[in-house]
Design an enzyme around this catalytic site. Sequence first.
Site, PDB file in Angstrom:
ATOM      1  N   GLU A  67       0.867  -1.181   0.000  1.00  0.00           N
ATOM      2  CA  GLU A  67       0.000   0.000   0.000  1.00  0.00           C
ATOM      3  C   GLU A  67       0.902   1.228   0.000  1.00  0.00           C
ATOM      4  OE1 GLU A  67      -3.776  -0.216   2.489  1.00  0.00           O
ATOM      5  OE2 GLU A  67      -2.592   1.293   3.545  1.00  0.00           O
ATOM      6  N   ARG A  73     -21.808   5.798  13.608  1.00  0.00           N
ATOM      7  CA  ARG A  73     -22.379   6.299  14.871  1.00  0.00           C
ATOM      8  C   ARG A  73     -22.153   7.806  14.916  1.00  0.00           C
ATOM      9  NH1 ARG A  73     -17.518   7.553  17.055  1.00  0.00           N
ATOM     10  NH2 ARG A  73     -15.800   6.177  16.578  1.00  0.00           N
TER      11      ARG A  73
END
Lengths: 78, 460
Positions: free
Chosen positions: B201, B293
């Site tokens: 990555e 959330r």
Amino acid sequence: MAQIQSPLPGTFYRQPSPEEPPFKSAGDAVAVGDTIGLIEVMKTFIQVNAEDPGTFKAYVAEDGAPVMAGDVLAELDG
Amino acid sequence: MKIKRLLIANRGEIAVRIIRAAKALGIHTIQAHSEADADMLAVKLADEAICIGPAPSRESYLDIQKVVSAAQGTGADAVHPGYGFLSESPAFARALESAGIIYVGPSADTIERMGDKVAARIAAEAAGVPVVPGSKGRIASVDEAAAVATEIGYPVMIKAAAGGDGRGIRIANDEAALRKLAPMAQSEAEAAFGDGGLYLERAVQSPRHIEVQILGDGSDAIHCYERECSLQRRRQKVWEEAGAVCLDDETRESLCASAVALAKSVQYRGAGTLEYLYDEARNEFYFIEMNTRIQVEHPISEMITGVDLVQEMIRVCAGEPLQYSQSDIKATGHAIEVRICAEDPFMQFLPFPGKVQTLIEPTGDGIRFDHFLYEGYQIPPFYDSLLGKLIVHADTRAAAIDKLREALRDLRLEGLKTTAPLHLALADDPDVQVGAFHTQWLEPWLDAGNLAATAKGDAA
């Protein structure tokens, strides 16, 4: 006989982790600075270290028990 | 409003925040609490309260059965999870669903999918959201690693394909380093996981942390612009801003549009946040994860948009459609939030669960202090150290910093040690004042003694 008190309010642990044995057992030699337990306070673990030398007698506070600052955690002989 | 009786399955400042939002909607509030929290402010403010167990979170706030039983026993028709604790537990959302109680958040399946980093990355790519450039899958040989690294660009992170949680990550700055490090990573992965497969990555250098607030009703979704939360210590956010002044308008628009695309693609319901890394040198952003959330720093988005996010998430989870369309959402001015924690910044941030002797709140236009304190309150040592959040809003970023400094000086919290002096020092720092920071900025700044150099004891 010397007592080791909690420096902070929190949760007392006798072991470094649930899989390991307690820091001290009856009859163990205790030197100044030896870790005898941990206090978890606000998700941070603080070591409780002996300020006097001696021979470990027993834990007074239960493992995982809530304690207040000044509560006796353990006792030493000598 | 379909929700008539709301159980708050959380504590501290967010429980207070939820009670205020629910009361404004005319909802009866029921506060769940541990034995150690019987005297907390949310218990005093709620219409009723129920004890759910002893002080340790795992025997109270984290015990799904106890919370569900409390909701059933009090006749609650909905539960708000707040943040932390059970707020991202698919099992909790599922238990409420099967008990016929509304969960104020997305579906259990969405929580599960977006909580899995690999599944979330796949969902993001499918919605056209940029992710950190990386290998398509498992890499088996060093030559293959070198070819892939050339494609994604150095420096690269070398990870074990079978691993997780960032252990054993190595960074290669060029091909020579990669050819030296990859075999070591392979043999370590083989030893640790029985699989020598690697994953590459791009290592984003000194990234800024930028996130987008979204709201969805299960079919439509909108954004409430972005926040920047690059000032972090031990991966915990310390100081947050809305908006992110490092972005140009075009990048801001495409960032926020990408967040809405992902929210719509998963039929998101409730308030949520998509977190990104921003590479300032390349002017590129990459999705890293979604929080399904309400977040600690939601008030700064409320300050710049005027949307009450907590009320809105309750409405949409009660089955109402979003009452805003995207064109209704306008960002005005600049907002900053600082986290006031019960820690001594001059003593390695040692927790300090003291007793509140004096509490004087800063007041004024564009100043908000979300907290759960009152005079005489003994802070319990069993939970996290967040005491409150000081939030300011002004026309410009410079004016917001000035307002923050004044509000910090007006705040009086005697009997406690708090992180307020850290925020005053940051407000006076030249790099902070021009917004020149990233996620790796604060810890070296602290290590260099910048805080210790400021005057002690003259702050709240």
